[in-house]
Scaffold this active site. Structure first.
Site, mmCIF file in Angstrom:
data_model
loop_
_atom_site.group_PDB
_atom_site.id
_atom_site.type_symbol
_atom_site.label_atom_id
_atom_site.label_comp_id
_atom_site.label_asym_id
_atom_site.label_seq_id
_atom_site.Cartn_x
_atom_site.Cartn_y
_atom_site.Cartn_z
ATOM 1 N N TYR A 214 33.102 40.053 43.045
ATOM 2 C CA TYR A 214 33.919 38.843 43.056
ATOM 3 C C TYR A 214 34.498 38.566 44.438
ATOM 4 O O TYR A 214 33.798 38.733 45.438
ATOM 5 C CB TYR A 214 35.023 38.935 41.975
ATOM 6 C CG TYR A 214 34.441 39.232 40.620
ATOM 7 C CD1 TYR A 214 33.524 38.364 40.059
ATOM 8 C CD2 TYR A 214 34.763 40.378 39.923
ATOM 9 C CE1 TYR A 214 32.970 38.617 38.823
ATOM 10 C CE2 TYR A 214 34.209 40.639 38.685
ATOM 11 C CZ TYR A 214 33.313 39.744 38.151
ATOM 12 O OH TYR A 214 32.759 39.998 36.941
ATOM 13 N N LYS B 114 25.681 41.848 33.862
ATOM 14 C CA LYS B 114 25.122 40.631 34.481
ATOM 15 C C LYS B 114 23.927 40.951 35.384
ATOM 16 O O LYS B 114 23.073 40.099 35.606
ATOM 17 C CB LYS B 114 26.223 39.896 35.253
ATOM 18 C CG LYS B 114 27.309 39.339 34.328
ATOM 19 C CD LYS B 114 28.531 38.834 35.081
ATOM 20 C CE LYS B 114 29.605 38.324 34.105
ATOM 21 N NZ LYS B 114 30.889 38.030 34.753
ATOM 22 N N TYR C 103 26.812 36.263 25.587
ATOM 23 C CA TYR C 103 27.627 36.740 26.723
ATOM 24 C C TYR C 103 28.636 37.815 26.285
ATOM 25 O O TYR C 103 28.755 38.864 26.917
ATOM 26 C CB TYR C 103 28.339 35.545 27.372
ATOM 27 C CG TYR C 103 29.250 35.960 28.497
ATOM 28 C CD1 TYR C 103 28.731 36.371 29.723
ATOM 29 C CD2 TYR C 103 30.632 35.994 28.323
ATOM 30 C CE1 TYR C 103 29.565 36.788 30.744
ATOM 31 C CE2 TYR C 103 31.469 36.409 29.345
ATOM 32 C CZ TYR C 103 30.938 36.804 30.557
ATOM 33 O OH TYR C 103 31.754 37.235 31.556
ATOM 34 N N SER D 113 31.012 43.234 33.075
ATOM 35 C CA SER D 113 30.202 42.381 33.958
ATOM 36 C C SER D 113 29.046 43.098 34.636
ATOM 37 O O SER D 113 28.205 42.436 35.254
ATOM 38 C CB SER D 113 31.088 41.753 35.025
ATOM 39 O OG SER D 113 31.741 40.649 34.464
ATOM 40 N N VAL E 115 35.231 44.613 34.423
ATOM 41 C CA VAL E 115 36.662 44.810 34.149
ATOM 42 C C VAL E 115 36.939 45.988 33.213
ATOM 43 O O VAL E 115 38.090 46.347 32.992
ATOM 44 C CB VAL E 115 37.357 43.542 33.596
ATOM 45 C CG1 VAL E 115 37.446 42.445 34.633
ATOM 46 C CG2 VAL E 115 36.703 43.059 32.318
HETATM 47 N N1 GLU Z 1 33.891 39.983 29.545
HETATM 48 C C1 GLU Z 1 34.657 39.764 30.746
HETATM 49 C C2 GLU Z 1 35.061 38.321 30.824
HETATM 50 O O1 GLU Z 1 34.260 37.499 30.589
HETATM 51 C C3 GLU Z 1 33.838 40.183 31.925
HETATM 52 C C4 GLU Z 1 34.556 40.072 33.224
HETATM 53 C C5 GLU Z 1 34.260 41.192 34.174
HETATM 54 O O2 GLU Z 1 33.843 42.272 33.800
HETATM 55 O O3 GLU Z 1 34.474 40.980 35.365
HETATM 56 O O4 GLU Z 1 36.165 37.974 31.107
#
Ligand code: GLU
Length: 306
Positions: free
Chosen positions: A242, A66, A190, A63, A260
């Site tokens: 988050y 992003k 994505y 993530s 993650v």
């Molecule tokens: N590729 C992961 C998902 O979409 C990214 C989530 C993350 O890094 O927080 O679940």
């Protein structure tokens, strides 16, 4: 202060915490990562690079990507992007479906999964997924000043095979008329952006423009205007971790974005960019030892935006 010695000391201090986190198990290719890894890198606006531990081992940035796709989408749409995505902390887990349903398909912010999927939809305007994926990869290679930054296709495939929640989120968005492109195209982009594989040194280097008012201080490349860099930093501070974003602002006091894969990119305005990696996650899905390391480093260096 000797930055390298400080980082090496912190790497020793967090060692006992490495076993406390849990590696993300829901993406099979990530579940296999060695939880004892720990790397940290600081790149200063003067070009000093300091590292400790596994700072040269590539990991899945997930993530954290992003931040970079948001930067690209703002370049495409400017402030019109905010008609499709909010700017509030979600207070919910990164892949919450309930909130998206309640709020009629307008994701709370660009850093939760639903928001990032809308961002990929913006990037897809008039372009096939392959060219958007190449654009994102090229952008990261330029920012990291390193052509070896790559995408791990096995991770991307693994996410596509098991990404039921992300498919659900994308279909919800489509049901609310919030996706202009097919769900499959938005998710192809994505999953590939999440599968970007970078070292701590490359990641800190790539984030450096956010520490320097939007301009890469080492190459002079104007990535975004200062006002936009300030706003991306504001979103990282308020939404980058988050439902733990408030706690991370309290403990560390720097804009940051976690993934993650166990990575975190943190920005020290006018001074440096930091990347830390430790695959074991805490209950909020943020790197457990990585968060502790950032807390120690920020305290020791007196780095905070407050
Ligand atoms: N590729 C992961 C998902 O979409 C990214 C989530 C993350 O890094 O927080 O679940």
């Amino acid at each position: 202060m000797d930055l390298t010695a400080t980082l090496q000391r912190i790497a020793e201090q967090v060692r006992p915490h490495l076993a406390e986190g849990k590696v993300a198990g829901y993406i099979p290719a990530l579940a296999r990562v060695d939880p004892s890894k720990f790397g940290i890198a600081v790149v200063t606006v003067d070009g000093e690079v300091a590292t400790a531990g596994d700072a040269l081992v590539p990991f899945s940035i997930q993530s954290i990507s992003k931040v970079f796709t948001l930067t690209l989408a703002l370049g495409e749409l400017g402030n019109d992007l905010w008609k499709r995505i909010g700017r509030e902390p979600s207070g919910s887990s990164f892949n919450s479906i309930v909130q998206l349903e309640r709020e009629h398909g307008i994701p709370r912010n660009p850093f939760i999964n639903a928001g990032a999927i809308v961002v990929t939809d913006v990037l897809l305007e008039g372009r096939p997924p392959e060219s958007v994926i190449n654009e994102i990869l090229g952008f990261l290679q330029r920012l990291a000043d390193d052509p070896t930054v790559s995408i791990d296709d096995e991770v991307a495939r693994s996410e596509a095979e098991t990404g039921h929640r992300n498919f659900s989120l994308a279909h919800f968005l489509a049901a609310f008329g919030q996706l202009k492109n097919p769900v499959e195209s938005a998710l192809a982009v994505y999953f590939h952006q999440c599968a970007l594989s970078m070292t701590c040194v490359q990641l800190a280097r790539a984030g450096l423009f956010l520490s320097a008012g939007g301009r890469d201080p080492l190459t002079g490349l104007e990535v975004v205007l200062p006002e936009r860099a300030r706003r991306i930093n504001a979103l990282m501070l308020t939404c980058g971790h988050y439902d733990a974003s408030g706690d991370v602002a309290f403990r560390i006091g720097l804009p940051g974005k976690s993934g993650v894969g166990g990575g975190i990119l943190a920005i020290v305005p006018r001074k440096a960019a930091i990347a830390v990696w430790s695959p074991g996650l805490n209950a909020n899905g943020n790197s457990h030892a990585g968060t502790i390391a950032l807390e120690l480093l920020a305290a020791e260096m007196g780095w905070s935006v407050f």
